[in-house]
Design a protein around this motif. Sequence first.
Motif, PDB file in Angstrom:
ATOM      1  N   ASP A   1       0.842  -1.197   0.000  1.00 54.69           N
ATOM      2  CA  ASP A   1       0.000   0.000   0.000  1.00 54.69           C
ATOM      3  C   ASP A   1       0.875   1.244   0.000  1.00 54.69           C
ATOM      4  N   GLU A   2       0.645   2.139  -0.958  1.00 47.44           N
ATOM      5  CA  GLU A   2       1.431   3.374  -1.054  1.00 47.44           C
ATOM      6  C   GLU A   2       0.925   4.464  -0.125  1.00 47.44           C
ATOM      7  N   GLY A   3      -0.309   4.331   0.362  1.00 53.51           N
ATOM      8  CA  GLY A   3      -0.909   5.421   1.144  1.00 53.51           C
ATOM      9  C   GLY A   3      -0.460   5.424   2.588  1.00 53.51           C
ATOM     10  N   LEU A   4       0.812   5.645   2.812  1.00 57.40           N
ATOM     11  CA  LEU A   4       1.366   5.618   4.165  1.00 57.40           C
ATOM     12  C   LEU A   4       2.043   6.960   4.463  1.00 57.40           C
ATOM     13  N   ASP A   5       1.246   7.992   4.598  1.00 58.01           N
ATOM     14  CA  ASP A   5       1.806   9.330   4.775  1.00 58.01           C
ATOM     15  C   ASP A   5       1.423   9.946   6.120  1.00 58.01           C
ATOM     16  N   LYS A   6       1.128   9.087   7.108  1.00 58.37           N
ATOM     17  CA  LYS A   6       0.745   9.624   8.414  1.00 58.37           C
ATOM     18  C   LYS A   6       1.928  10.225   9.161  1.00 58.37           C
ATOM     19  N   SER A   7       3.129   9.783   8.836  1.00 54.81           N
ATOM     20  CA  SER A   7       4.320  10.337   9.473  1.00 54.81           C
ATOM     21  C   SER A   7       5.436  10.424   8.436  1.00 54.81           C
ATOM     22  N   ARG A   8       6.420  11.228   8.708  1.00 53.41           N
ATOM     23  CA  ARG A   8       7.557  11.337   7.803  1.00 53.41           C
ATOM     24  C   ARG A   8       8.845  11.478   8.595  1.00 53.41           C
ATOM     25  N   TYR A   9       9.895  10.973   8.027  1.00 50.22           N
ATOM     26  CA  TYR A   9      11.205  10.994   8.676  1.00 50.22           C
ATOM     27  C   TYR A   9      11.821  12.384   8.526  1.00 50.22           C
ATOM     28  N   ILE A  10      12.299  12.937   9.638  1.00 51.75           N
ATOM     29  CA  ILE A  10      12.925  14.261   9.599  1.00 51.75           C
ATOM     30  C   ILE A  10      14.431  14.141   9.775  1.00 51.75           C
ATOM     31  N   SER A  11      14.871  13.597  10.903  1.00 47.54           N
ATOM     32  CA  SER A  11      16.307  13.467  11.137  1.00 47.54           C
ATOM     33  C   SER A  11      16.533  12.499  12.288  1.00 47.54           C
ATOM     34  N   GLN A  12      17.768  12.110  12.460  1.00 45.29           N
ATOM     35  CA  GLN A  12      18.149  11.248  13.563  1.00 45.29           C
ATOM     36  C   GLN A  12      19.451  11.765  14.164  1.00 45.29           C
ATOM     37  N   THR A  13      19.495  11.827  15.469  1.00 47.77           N
ATOM     38  CA  THR A  13      20.713  12.233  16.159  1.00 47.77           C
ATOM     39  C   THR A  13      21.198  11.064  17.014  1.00 47.77           C
ATOM     40  N   SER A  14      22.492  10.971  17.168  1.00 45.38           N
ATOM     41  CA  SER A  14      23.074   9.892  17.960  1.00 45.38           C
ATOM     42  C   SER A  14      24.159  10.458  18.857  1.00 45.38           C
ATOM     43  N   GLN A  15      24.541   9.653  19.847  1.00 41.14           N
ATOM     44  CA  GLN A  15      25.539  10.093  20.807  1.00 41.14           C
ATOM     45  C   GLN A  15      26.925  10.071  20.168  1.00 41.14           C
ATOM     46  N   ASP A  16      27.909  10.552  20.903  1.00 41.11           N
ATOM     47  CA  ASP A  16      29.290  10.580  20.453  1.00 41.11           C
ATOM     48  C   ASP A  16      29.718   9.185  19.989  1.00 41.11           C
ATOM     49  N   GLY A  17      30.211   9.107  18.739  1.00 44.23           N
ATOM     50  CA  GLY A  17      30.589   7.816  18.184  1.00 44.23           C
ATOM     51  C   GLY A  17      31.751   7.153  18.885  1.00 44.23           C
ATOM     52  N   GLU A  18      32.533   7.886  19.659  1.00 45.84           N
ATOM     53  CA  GLU A  18      33.671   7.290  20.348  1.00 45.84           C
ATOM     54  C   GLU A  18      33.237   6.472  21.560  1.00 45.84           C
ATOM     55  N   ARG A  19      32.037   6.678  22.033  1.00 48.10           N
ATOM     56  CA  ARG A  19      31.559   5.988  23.227  1.00 48.10           C
ATOM     57  C   ARG A  19      30.663   4.814  22.821  1.00 48.10           C
ATOM     58  N   PRO A  20      30.829   3.638  23.437  1.00 48.47           N
ATOM     59  CA  PRO A  20      29.981   2.484  23.095  1.00 48.47           C
ATOM     60  C   PRO A  20      28.513   2.783  23.347  1.00 48.47           C
ATOM     61  N   ASP A  21      27.669   2.118  22.583  1.00 48.92           N
ATOM     62  CA  ASP A  21      26.229   2.259  22.765  1.00 48.92           C
ATOM     63  C   ASP A  21      25.824   1.679  24.112  1.00 48.92           C
ATOM     64  N   LEU A  22      25.024   2.406  24.865  1.00 43.56           N
ATOM     65  CA  LEU A  22      24.657   1.996  26.216  1.00 43.56           C
ATOM     66  C   LEU A  22      23.942   0.653  26.222  1.00 43.56           C
ATOM     67  N   GLY A  23      23.080   0.410  25.261  1.00 42.15           N
ATOM     68  CA  GLY A  23      22.299  -0.810  25.262  1.00 42.15           C
ATOM     69  C   GLY A  23      23.086  -2.071  24.959  1.00 42.15           C
ATOM     70  N   ASN A  24      24.264  -1.915  24.314  1.00 42.45           N
ATOM     71  CA  ASN A  24      25.016  -3.086  23.867  1.00 42.45           C
ATOM     72  C   ASN A  24      26.435  -3.151  24.411  1.00 42.45           C
ATOM     73  N   ALA A  25      26.807  -2.224  25.291  1.00 44.44           N
ATOM     74  CA  ALA A  25      28.186  -2.147  25.768  1.00 44.44           C
ATOM     75  C   ALA A  25      28.549  -3.317  26.674  1.00 44.44           C
ATOM     76  N   ARG A  26      29.810  -3.740  26.638  1.00 40.29           N
ATOM     77  CA  ARG A  26      30.310  -4.799  27.518  1.00 40.29           C
ATOM     78  C   ARG A  26      30.493  -4.292  28.943  1.00 40.29           C
ATOM     79  N   ILE A  27      30.809  -3.002  29.070  1.00 38.20           N
ATOM     80  CA  ILE A  27      31.017  -2.385  30.381  1.00 38.20           C
ATOM     81  C   ILE A  27      30.167  -1.120  30.453  1.00 38.20           C
ATOM     82  N   VAL A  28      29.467  -0.949  31.560  1.00 40.70           N
ATOM     83  CA  VAL A  28      28.660   0.264  31.784  1.00 40.70           C
ATOM     84  C   VAL A  28      29.056   0.867  33.126  1.00 40.70           C
ATOM     85  N   ILE A  29      29.359   2.167  33.114  1.00 34.20           N
ATOM     86  CA  ILE A  29      29.669   2.921  34.326  1.00 34.20           C
ATOM     87  C   ILE A  29      28.515   3.874  34.579  1.00 34.20           C
ATOM     88  N   THR A  30      27.842   3.719  35.726  1.00 34.93           N
ATOM     89  CA  THR A  30      26.647   4.508  36.014  1.00 34.93           C
ATOM     90  C   THR A  30      26.860   5.383  37.242  1.00 34.93           C
TER      91      THR A  30
END
Length: 381
Positions: A238-267
């Motif tokens: 179905d082509e009629g899917l215009d209820k939302s549209r993508y604007i942009s995505q921001t992410s954290q500093d690439g030098e730091r591991p992703d919090l959800g998948n990191a082997r070590i987390v310091i809180t």
Amino acid sequence: MATRALLRAIRKRAVSFPAFPGASIHRHGSTLVVAEHEGGVIKPPSLSALAAATCLPDRDSSVSVLVAGSGPSLHQAASHAASCHSSISNVLVAESDKFKNPLAEPWAKLVHLSGGYSHIIAAANSFGKNVMPRAAALLDVSPVTDVTGISDSNTFVRFLNKYSYSFSICSFAKVDIYNDYLIFKPIYAGNALCTVRYTGANPCILTIRSTSFPVPQNSADSKSNEASISQVDLSTFDEGLDKSRYISQTSQDGERPDLGNARIVITGGRALKSAENFKLIEDLAKKLGAAVGATRAAVDAGFVPNDLQVGQTGKIVAPELYMAFGVSGAIQHLAGMRDSKVIVAVNNDADAPIFQVADYGLVGDLFEVIPELLEKLPEKK
């Protein structure tokens, strides 16, 4: 003391389900895993969803993986999916710019078109929570969310941590029949689990807690038994899917591991007292190559942005090493990190609840302990 007694009573309470009409519905042994990918690789939460699919008891069932998007990274991700686990029989590739961004409407429609499965599984992350309920509505079935254990093909265990209930000491549990499934609900956020028996029509839609289904080491790359790869027919999409549209995505500093998948987390917690002091946590994380986390109190105080929050209303993590500095150990925070392999806690309050779950604990001033660690720990290679 009363709360602990209640918890003990809840844990000891046995549950036996009566037979309900439709509970023995025959299901075709086939499972679809809706997978996310990035940089040509299947994301770890989706690999956990695949691990959950292999926990379903029907040994003769087939497991298919659905990936979507466009460009070379999609084909790389499909190749990775085909070789990441020996249980995968087929990889379905939906190639279109409509799926380049994680918008719920086109993805839910894609899942809806991929019918014929007994189970459809995705991770209970922002992507899965956005897409799967919408897909369930299109399929006219009730989803089972935040699954932490699989008992059989239609009985699942999940955290009960989305709502608040008032209860008395005499009311240990609550039983509801909601739409097509029965829920037995011991009531206590984070520590309470509920067992869900799904008795609805196919497919049974699940979102799983990735921390509860670790990815086996030997399934990371099994080139010797690659699954087939096939294209999804999008001619009727179905082509009629215009209820939302993508604007942009921001992410954290690439030098730091992703919090959800990191082997070590310091809180860090509220005891750090200021955003300036929280830099001690960041310095230690940088030295260990770790991700940075925070309690809700630290986030609410403005020490760090809310995407670093760990807990019931934040991110759920299960690293190999979790270090908590100035964290009291509120039940809402423990719900987000209790599956960590090794927990280290530093707090100047010897009675802090965090010490009840910690493998190693140190009663001391974090403003003395962290500088000493920074001095004595070697630099990350």
